[in-house]
Design a protein around this motif. Sequence first.
Motif, PDB file in Angstrom:
ATOM      1  N   LEU A  51       0.820  -1.204   0.000  1.00 41.73           N
ATOM      2  CA  LEU A  51       0.000   0.000   0.000  1.00 41.73           C
ATOM      3  C   LEU A  51       0.860   1.263   0.000  1.00 41.73           C
ATOM      4  N   GLU A  52       0.591   2.138  -0.959  1.00 45.75           N
ATOM      5  CA  GLU A  52       1.201   3.468  -0.949  1.00 45.75           C
ATOM      6  C   GLU A  52       0.237   4.504  -0.393  1.00 45.75           C
ATOM      7  N   LYS A  53      -1.020   4.442  -0.827  1.00 47.27           N
ATOM      8  CA  LYS A  53      -1.975   5.457  -0.389  1.00 47.27           C
ATOM      9  C   LYS A  53      -3.396   4.956  -0.588  1.00 47.27           C
ATOM     10  N   ILE A  54      -4.279   5.345   0.332  1.00 46.92           N
ATOM     11  CA  ILE A  54      -5.719   5.155   0.163  1.00 46.92           C
ATOM     12  C   ILE A  54      -6.343   6.536   0.070  1.00 46.92           C
ATOM     13  N   ILE A  55      -6.997   6.810  -1.033  1.00 53.68           N
ATOM     14  CA  ILE A  55      -7.683   8.085  -1.243  1.00 53.68           C
ATOM     15  C   ILE A  55      -9.167   7.857  -1.011  1.00 53.68           C
ATOM     16  N   LEU A  56      -9.679   8.364   0.095  1.00 50.66           N
ATOM     17  CA  LEU A  56     -11.078   8.167   0.446  1.00 50.66           C
ATOM     18  C   LEU A  56     -11.936   9.242  -0.197  1.00 50.66           C
ATOM     19  N   ILE A  57     -12.946   8.816  -0.935  1.00 53.76           N
ATOM     20  CA  ILE A  57     -13.797   9.735  -1.679  1.00 53.76           C
ATOM     21  C   ILE A  57     -15.250   9.567  -1.245  1.00 53.76           C
ATOM     22  N   LYS A  58     -15.858  10.673  -0.869  1.00 55.78           N
ATOM     23  CA  LYS A  58     -17.297  10.687  -0.590  1.00 55.78           C
ATOM     24  C   LYS A  58     -18.036  11.302  -1.771  1.00 55.78           C
ATOM     25  N   LYS A  59     -19.186  10.728  -2.081  1.00 52.53           N
ATOM     26  CA  LYS A  59     -19.996  11.296  -3.158  1.00 52.53           C
ATOM     27  C   LYS A  59     -20.387  12.732  -2.816  1.00 52.53           C
ATOM     28  N   ALA A  60     -20.339  13.580  -3.821  1.00 55.06           N
ATOM     29  CA  ALA A  60     -20.657  14.991  -3.634  1.00 55.06           C
ATOM     30  C   ALA A  60     -21.723  15.434  -4.626  1.00 55.06           C
ATOM     31  N   LYS A  61     -22.334  16.582  -4.342  1.00 55.63           N
ATOM     32  CA  LYS A  61     -23.355  17.112  -5.233  1.00 55.63           C
ATOM     33  C   LYS A  61     -22.766  17.408  -6.609  1.00 55.63           C
ATOM     34  N   PHE A  62     -23.594  17.206  -7.607  1.00 54.75           N
ATOM     35  CA  PHE A  62     -23.238  17.487  -8.994  1.00 54.75           C
ATOM     36  C   PHE A  62     -22.022  16.669  -9.468  1.00 54.75           C
ATOM     37  N   ASN A  63     -21.792  15.506  -8.789  1.00 53.69           N
ATOM     38  CA  ASN A  63     -20.686  14.606  -9.157  1.00 53.69           C
ATOM     39  C   ASN A  63     -19.314  15.274  -9.074  1.00 53.69           C
ATOM     40  N   THR A  64     -19.180  16.266  -8.209  1.00 49.43           N
ATOM     41  CA  THR A  64     -17.891  16.942  -8.089  1.00 49.43           C
ATOM     42  C   THR A  64     -16.826  16.070  -7.421  1.00 49.43           C
ATOM     43  N   HIS A  65     -17.235  14.917  -6.858  1.00 49.54           N
ATOM     44  CA  HIS A  65     -16.237  14.006  -6.291  1.00 49.54           C
ATOM     45  C   HIS A  65     -15.296  13.476  -7.365  1.00 49.54           C
ATOM     46  N   TRP A  66     -15.761  13.434  -8.625  1.00 48.41           N
ATOM     47  CA  TRP A  66     -14.879  12.988  -9.709  1.00 48.41           C
ATOM     48  C   TRP A  66     -13.745  13.986  -9.928  1.00 48.41           C
ATOM     49  N   LEU A  67     -14.035  15.267  -9.764  1.00 46.33           N
ATOM     50  CA  LEU A  67     -12.992  16.282  -9.867  1.00 46.33           C
ATOM     51  C   LEU A  67     -11.970  16.107  -8.743  1.00 46.33           C
ATOM     52  N   THR A  68     -12.469  15.789  -7.548  1.00 50.65           N
ATOM     53  CA  THR A  68     -11.568  15.547  -6.416  1.00 50.65           C
ATOM     54  C   THR A  68     -10.643  14.370  -6.706  1.00 50.65           C
ATOM     55  N   MET A  69     -11.186  13.296  -7.270  1.00 52.94           N
ATOM     56  CA  MET A  69     -10.363  12.140  -7.637  1.00 52.94           C
ATOM     57  C   MET A  69      -9.283  12.543  -8.639  1.00 52.94           C
ATOM     58  N   TYR A  70      -9.688  13.288  -9.634  1.00 56.32           N
ATOM     59  CA  TYR A  70      -8.742  13.700 -10.673  1.00 56.32           C
ATOM     60  C   TYR A  70      -7.604  14.532 -10.086  1.00 56.32           C
ATOM     61  N   LEU A  71      -7.938  15.458  -9.209  1.00 51.39           N
ATOM     62  CA  LEU A  71      -6.921  16.325  -8.622  1.00 51.39           C
ATOM     63  C   LEU A  71      -5.931  15.554  -7.764  1.00 51.39           C
ATOM     64  N   HIS A  72      -6.373  14.445  -7.201  1.00 52.66           N
ATOM     65  CA  HIS A  72      -5.478  13.594  -6.411  1.00 52.66           C
ATOM     66  C   HIS A  72      -4.482  12.836  -7.294  1.00 52.66           C
ATOM     67  N   CYS A  73      -4.822  12.624  -8.554  1.00 54.01           N
ATOM     68  CA  CYS A  73      -4.085  11.652  -9.370  1.00 54.01           C
ATOM     69  C   CYS A  73      -3.500  12.198 -10.670  1.00 54.01           C
ATOM     70  N   TRP A  74      -3.833  13.397 -11.066  1.00 53.75           N
ATOM     71  CA  TRP A  74      -3.530  13.861 -12.421  1.00 53.75           C
ATOM     72  C   TRP A  74      -2.034  13.991 -12.696  1.00 53.75           C
ATOM     73  N   ASN A  75      -1.242  14.318 -11.661  1.00 54.86           N
ATOM     74  CA  ASN A  75       0.175  14.613 -11.879  1.00 54.86           C
ATOM     75  C   ASN A  75       1.090  13.404 -11.677  1.00 54.86           C
ATOM     76  N   ILE A  76       0.520  12.225 -11.694  1.00 57.67           N
ATOM     77  CA  ILE A  76       1.298  10.990 -11.534  1.00 57.67           C
ATOM     78  C   ILE A  76       1.172  10.164 -12.802  1.00 57.67           C
ATOM     79  N   LYS A  77       2.270   9.599 -13.250  1.00 53.74           N
ATOM     80  CA  LYS A  77       2.220   8.699 -14.400  1.00 53.74           C
ATOM     81  C   LYS A  77       2.056   7.275 -13.872  1.00 53.74           C
TER      82      LYS A  77
END
Length: 306
Positions: A51-77
């Motif tokens: 395990l390196e990391k667990i990113i816990l995501i809660k559902k948000a209004k207007f599906n903005t949780h997907w943006l949160t997921m992206y921001l956690h992961c976008w800068n990693i290859k």
Amino acid sequence: MKILVISSNLIGDTILSTGVVDHFLKNNPNAQFTFIIGPTAGQIYQHFPNLEKIILIKKAKFNTHWLTMYLHCWNIKWDIIVDLRSSFLSFLLFHKKKYIFKKDKNKHHLDQLISFFQSNDSDLNVYISSEEEDIVKNKLNSENKYVVIFPGGNWEPKVWPSSNYNQLLKILLKKFSNIKFITVGSAKEENLYLNSIKKNIPEDKIINLMGISLTLTSAYMKKSHLFIGNDSGLMHLSVASHLNTIGLFGPTDDHIYGHRRKNCFVIRTKEDYNYFNRLTLEKNKSYMTSIHPDQVVDIITDNNLL
């Protein structure tokens, strides 16, 4: 090497995919794993060895949780992305290889996973800690046989009535003198079901673990003898803990989620899944009443489970 697993928020689906995650671990033993997952199901991977990391995501209004997921992961290859939610997120991230799994409602869930990921490893697994092993070792003893009882579920129509569990416990106490019951589930389920289940049952015959973590629950399951409970994430946790398992099914499909291992048994209502599928179900009503406690007892005695 970095592997990203975009996991289900559901406990059951998360546990059913543990064999897939182990498949990638075995084929990439030096990889570091990151999991995107819901808060409750995230407990399943807290002791994962790579395990390196667990990113816990809660559902948000207007599906903005997907943006949160992206921001956690976008800068990693990422070397590999394993997307168990068939999302669009993996298309937006830097990666070398991706696997996007999509459910088929007409095939057993494990068969789908094995076929899609070309894995021969369908064995479910939940990693526990040495501290959890020690807790269980100090709590349970070899003189008793322990039956894990899960009376809850995330949907009332598939919950066997608490009075039936209570009746079952009384029958088993008469048949087996060295038996103890371990109740498991959430703190909310404890408030809903526990008092009814343990009515007129000696206090020393009940070990209440409702509200503890999923991995500690698994540690207790690994040292128990039998699980009895509704179709649920806890039923799948029992199978992943290699515990003899009796799963109770009604308005959910045992052909998709019922386990077929040697030590797993399905009891369903006299009505099949298609019957319920044609109904408009009342969300606060149990549709499990046609299952009788004697049916559970027969499975136990016929297969020498205790």
